[in-house]
Write a protein that holds these residues in place. Structure first.
Motif, PDB file in Angstrom:
ATOM      1  N   UNK A  33      30.772 -42.184  51.971  1.00 38.25           N
ATOM      2  CA  UNK A  33      30.990 -43.598  51.661  1.00 38.25           C
ATOM      3  C   UNK A  33      32.158 -44.199  52.424  1.00 38.25           C
ATOM      4  N   UNK A  34      32.565 -43.609  53.509  1.00 41.22           N
ATOM      5  CA  UNK A  34      33.598 -44.207  54.343  1.00 41.22           C
ATOM      6  C   UNK A  34      32.953 -45.275  55.216  1.00 41.22           C
ATOM      7  N   UNK A  35      33.565 -46.422  55.270  1.00 38.77           N
ATOM      8  CA  UNK A  35      32.969 -47.515  56.021  1.00 38.77           C
ATOM      9  C   UNK A  35      33.649 -47.755  57.352  1.00 38.77           C
ATOM     10  N   UNK A  36      33.126 -48.710  58.066  1.00 39.94           N
ATOM     11  CA  UNK A  36      33.683 -49.043  59.375  1.00 39.94           C
ATOM     12  C   UNK A  36      35.059 -49.690  59.237  1.00 39.94           C
ATOM     13  N   UNK A  37      35.334 -50.330  58.094  1.00 38.51           N
ATOM     14  CA  UNK A  37      36.662 -50.901  57.883  1.00 38.51           C
ATOM     15  C   UNK A  37      37.724 -49.805  57.899  1.00 38.51           C
ATOM     16  N   UNK A  38      37.426 -48.707  57.224  1.00 39.76           N
ATOM     17  CA  UNK A  38      38.382 -47.591  57.195  1.00 39.76           C
ATOM     18  C   UNK A  38      38.558 -47.001  58.584  1.00 39.76           C
ATOM     19  N   UNK A  39      37.473 -46.815  59.302  1.00 43.03           N
ATOM     20  CA  UNK A  39      37.552 -46.227  60.629  1.00 43.03           C
ATOM     21  C   UNK A  39      38.298 -47.156  61.587  1.00 43.03           C
ATOM     22  N   UNK A  40      38.074 -48.451  61.466  1.00 44.18           N
ATOM     23  CA  UNK A  40      38.783 -49.407  62.320  1.00 44.18           C
ATOM     24  C   UNK A  40      40.269 -49.413  62.048  1.00 44.18           C
ATOM     25  N   UNK A  41      40.645 -49.401  60.761  1.00 44.72           N
ATOM     26  CA  UNK A  41      42.064 -49.383  60.403  1.00 44.72           C
ATOM     27  C   UNK A  41      42.724 -48.103  60.895  1.00 44.72           C
ATOM     28  N   UNK A  42      42.022 -46.976  60.779  1.00 39.94           N
ATOM     29  CA  UNK A  42      42.580 -45.716  61.275  1.00 39.94           C
ATOM     30  C   UNK A  42      42.756 -45.759  62.791  1.00 39.94           C
ATOM     31  N   UNK A  43      41.774 -46.322  63.489  1.00 37.16           N
ATOM     32  CA  UNK A  43      41.863 -46.417  64.948  1.00 37.16           C
ATOM     33  C   UNK A  43      43.014 -47.290  65.399  1.00 37.16           C
ATOM     34  N   UNK A  44      43.245 -48.402  64.703  1.00 32.62           N
ATOM     35  CA  UNK A  44      44.343 -49.297  65.060  1.00 32.62           C
ATOM     36  C   UNK A  44      45.680 -48.641  64.765  1.00 32.62           C
ATOM     37  N   UNK A  45      45.780 -47.945  63.634  1.00 32.63           N
ATOM     38  CA  UNK A  45      47.064 -47.315  63.295  1.00 32.63           C
ATOM     39  C   UNK A  45      47.406 -46.181  64.257  1.00 32.63           C
ATOM     40  N   UNK A  46      46.398 -45.548  64.853  1.00 30.62           N
ATOM     41  CA  UNK A  46      46.659 -44.485  65.827  1.00 30.62           C
ATOM     42  C   UNK A  46      47.285 -45.027  67.113  1.00 30.62           C
ATOM     43  N   UNK A  47      47.080 -46.304  67.410  1.00 28.28           N
ATOM     44  CA  UNK A  47      47.630 -46.879  68.634  1.00 28.28           C
ATOM     45  C   UNK A  47      49.108 -47.231  68.503  1.00 28.28           C
ATOM     46  N   UNK A  48      49.635 -47.188  67.276  1.00 32.82           N
ATOM     47  CA  UNK A  48      51.036 -47.522  67.069  1.00 32.82           C
ATOM     48  C   UNK A  48      51.267 -49.009  66.838  1.00 32.82           C
ATOM     49  N   UNK A  49      50.224 -49.751  66.538  1.00 31.81           N
ATOM     50  CA  UNK A  49      50.332 -51.195  66.306  1.00 31.81           C
ATOM     51  C   UNK A  49      51.188 -51.478  65.080  1.00 31.81           C
ATOM     52  N   UNK A  50      52.085 -52.436  65.202  1.00 30.90           N
ATOM     53  CA  UNK A  50      52.914 -52.878  64.086  1.00 30.90           C
ATOM     54  C   UNK A  50      52.560 -54.339  63.797  1.00 30.90           C
ATOM     55  N   UNK A  51      52.136 -54.659  62.570  1.00 33.70           N
ATOM     56  CA  UNK A  51      51.802 -56.047  62.246  1.00 33.70           C
ATOM     57  C   UNK A  51      53.026 -56.953  62.406  1.00 33.70           C
TER      58      UNK A  51
END
Length: 95
Positions: A33-51
């Protein structure tokens, strides 16, 4: 006719039972039940992005967040339905 109904009933039962058997009580922690929202957030956090900004207000719970989303969707559907109805009524009036 009766055999067709029995066959359709068996097919519906299979469609209902197979996903439950595949689920086997495993949850999101095991990868189900993992969705694309979770995968997208994980992918963005791996890049080191800071809001660069934070939310003005966060709902106190996920249920309230879901309620607000549903209300927003309902308001949008009402607006779209009104304009489609208005358009259809004006087309009928021209005929």
């Amino acid at each position: 006719m009766k055999h067709e109904n029995i066959i359709l009933f068996v097919i519906v039962l299979i469609i209902l039972i197979v996903p439950l058997a595949l689920y086997s009580g495993l949850g999101e922690e095991q990868g189900y039940f993992g969705g694309s929202d979770d995968q997208g957030a994980d992918g963005v956090s791996e890049t080191g992005y800071k809001p660069w900004f934070s939310s003005i207000w966060e709902p106190p719970s996920g249920e309230i967040e879901s309620l607000l989303f549903a209300v927003q969707a309902a308001i949008g559907a009402i607006i779209i339905g009104y304009f489609f109805g208005y358009w259809r009524g004006s087309v009928k009036e021209e005929e």
